[in-house]
Scaffold this active site. Structure first.
Site, PDB file in Angstrom:
ATOM      1  N   HIS A 179       0.837  -1.212   0.000  1.00  0.00           N
ATOM      2  CA  HIS A 179       0.000   0.000   0.000  1.00  0.00           C
ATOM      3  C   HIS A 179       0.867   1.256   0.000  1.00  0.00           C
ATOM      4  O   HIS A 179       0.621   2.206  -0.734  1.00  0.00           O
ATOM      5  CB  HIS A 179      -0.890   0.030   1.259  1.00  0.00           C
ATOM      6  N   LYS A 234     -18.228  -5.372   9.845  1.00  0.00           N
ATOM      7  CA  LYS A 234     -17.061  -6.182   9.505  1.00  0.00           C
ATOM      8  C   LYS A 234     -16.167  -6.339  10.730  1.00  0.00           C
ATOM      9  O   LYS A 234     -16.050  -5.408  11.534  1.00  0.00           O
ATOM     10  CB  LYS A 234     -16.292  -5.458   8.380  1.00  0.00           C
ATOM     11  N   ARG A 242      -2.109  -6.384  -8.635  1.00  0.00           N
ATOM     12  CA  ARG A 242      -1.027  -7.357  -8.565  1.00  0.00           C
ATOM     13  C   ARG A 242      -1.025  -8.339  -9.720  1.00  0.00           C
ATOM     14  O   ARG A 242       0.010  -8.756 -10.203  1.00  0.00           O
ATOM     15  CB  ARG A 242      -1.102  -8.152  -7.254  1.00  0.00           C
ATOM     16  N   SER A 300      -2.701  -7.534   3.106  1.00  0.00           N
ATOM     17  CA  SER A 300      -3.063  -7.435   4.516  1.00  0.00           C
ATOM     18  C   SER A 300      -3.408  -8.812   5.076  1.00  0.00           C
ATOM     19  O   SER A 300      -3.053  -9.150   6.209  1.00  0.00           O
ATOM     20  CB  SER A 300      -4.249  -6.490   4.691  1.00  0.00           C
TER      21      SER A 300
END
Lengths: 159, 159, 159, 159, 159, 159
Positions: free
Chosen positions: A17, A41, A90, A128
């Site tokens: 990031h 969440k 990615r 992450s």
């Protein structure tokens, strides 16, 4: 003013990031690292911790602002006057997913444009999720984290 | 000055190319539509025609420059003082291809960054190859071309 | 004896190829870097040069053999007594291509198994095609080449 | 000794998993079918059942060991002295996912290498998820299971 | 009679779903929009609402039937005498997922064939997930919904 | 009458092509195996041979017609009164390619719809390219060919 929103849950912010934001700095006048606040969440790090990581990471970048929001991302951009969303990609699977969302945001956000940078080859396996797995496994995730975040977390991983 | 290079052979320039450049205009101070001049390649339209199509298409955009070059794209960027390459991506297969080249250009160009926009959904099936096939088939490619290029070519496709 | 064939045209051998072979050495007793000799194809480097690059690169590896062949790859494996093919994969597009060929080779080669390694992240954008483009552009391709190949070619790129 | 770890939850082991292990046997001296023991995950079959399925399936293979572990996979490999991870890949989407993890394991495991085999064409649509759906639907999953597992489960699916 | 099953949870039915069914009508004598009734899943709209949306959407199509089922999709097809499943595909990632399921359904359904249409370019970013996100964000999802569903829901989104 | 066009160069027709046509027969009243006649392309088999292979393969299928054409495929469909194109898809890379063409044909052909079937798992690695490579390598391609084509060609591959 050219403002870009880099939205996510950043649980936690990774070196990947950080790299996307730093490489995008020459493109924009301001980049807002924006934490979508989704109360339903479950996060690994609290919002306070996640915000703190971002502040530590971009302390040297006056162009970077940290913020939270609770609405649709495209509307948040409009409210902020941001004409751009920033995303790192990615691989091919990432693109198929991000493309759909970007088409949508352009429509909902009345022209909000998503700018994609490719993840640097050497960061292409960082996420992450992977950092959380490493922490859950009791290992030191330092090499996947921005230096100040690694420094901050290191005491917890050295016994 | 933020300069981006949009490099290609544009044989011919399509509505998809035009859309990527126009959507990228708010990001940059100048976009250079740059024709890689590869003498060993066979083109359908001559370099003069292809340049003319670009000039017609972007006549209303003082920010857009048209140019040709004969060296590695990343070096051309450096010579021009352009820190960015601009690319449109239609699908996952495009990304895998473009990602490789962008990683390389960042290395060779000492930081030249590739900025990707996704092709607008309604242009996602347009390509120069397809326009050439339509022309070879004797049909009118107008709906895939920038309006001034379509106008210029139309007399050739109406009998 | 566990023998693997690493087949290709290696025009030229890159750091990516070298890395795949070196990482695969602990898996096999012998790895044969095998040049498919296709007389109808135009190569950038001659067969002699390409073989020489491989010999220079793997001079320190007694386990690595260099060879040429002119038949179907799967049959060459059988003739050699090699039960394995070795391939590097960079991305999703590579996999779709290589998977098809590997299914075929297992059938034609009566069980010849293809062992895939993923390309190391830092080499994921290197290919022979890219090295040739850099050389054609008059630039030094050293950082994409095995060290002894770079040393050998360097005089040609320093004026 | 060349040891490979084939890690998963195998809920349940399928004919696809069996095929990957059997095809990889000639590559390694030992293959460890390793059940990652994740107490926070809900499994369809108990750990005892899943281990039993693996024992039945590989009863004829002295090279295959069955084990459980609770740490990061790459560290488990190091503790075991295993230099290799074994993975089957069915399609491009699988590769993008597995590639990320393999890059990571090479880094965390200090050189632990992931060896990929492609799923045999005739098994390319088999997965544990699909077997569970078939069982939940009250149907006989025999043709997707290793023969001894199918034999063991069959009484439960014949009324 | 050529019957196709278009199965899903349609939570809610989108303009993308509607388009696939309408474009497939010339292929079949009957298309059954079939709601897999999975009691363990949480839906955003109730089954009654979701069925009602489908009835509203296809009120003008006597060829379209609405139904619910609780067994494996392939077996439901057999019970119905339907030889075809109908699916829309948006991108490469969708294909890898759907292909696996289609191979399986052909086997379990003893020849049940899956017919794929590509999502129309202008609908390629619409999904039920995205519609739900827009509704949760308090915005009007009308442009992603079949006209009669948008009309029905609009009062709830205008304050 | 529901007519589908299955267009290609079929150089040569493979078991994979045959399977797609046979599985699609229940969907259509007529399937036209249509050879795009491109005089600038080099074929391995002559047009006469390729047509003959198709006639041998589908001799038992009165629903299958063999034809040649020289215009854009979508226009050929319109001239024939065919509302459908038929395509087989093997993997994600195929889909990205075919999707683009299908979007285009729907536009040019004023609604000509492309119907995709997935290649049967056991044929997913067969292609005309691979058959030609096998023949060039002096081997017998029988197992990749429709039975009557294999019978016809076999004398040439047995010494």
């Amino acid at each position: 003013m050219k403002i870009a929103v880099f939205a996510g849950s950043f649980d936690p912010l990774t070196k990947g990031h950080e790299d996307i934001v730093r490489r995008a700095l020459p493109l924009f006048d301001q980049i807002v690292v924006a934490f979508g606040n989704n109360s339903s969440k479950n996060y690994f790090f609290t919002l306070e911790e996640r915000l703190h990581f971002a502040q530590l990471t971009f302390a040297d970048c006056p162009q970077v602002k940290i913020d939270t929001y609770q609405m649709l991302t495209a509307l948040y951009c409009q409210q902020l006057g941001a004409k751009f969303l920033l995303r790192g990609i990615r691989n091919a699977a990432d693109f198929d997913y991000e493309n759909t969302i970007a088409q949508l945001n352009r429509l909902i956000g009345e022209g909000v444009e998503t700018v994609f940078l490719n993840t640097a080859a050497q960061h292409s396996y960082i996420s992450s999720t992977i950092v959380r797995e490493i922490i859950k496994g009791g290992e030191d995730p330092s090499k996947f984290l921005p230096a100040p975040v690694a420094d901050y977390l290191r005491p917890k991983f050295t016994k």
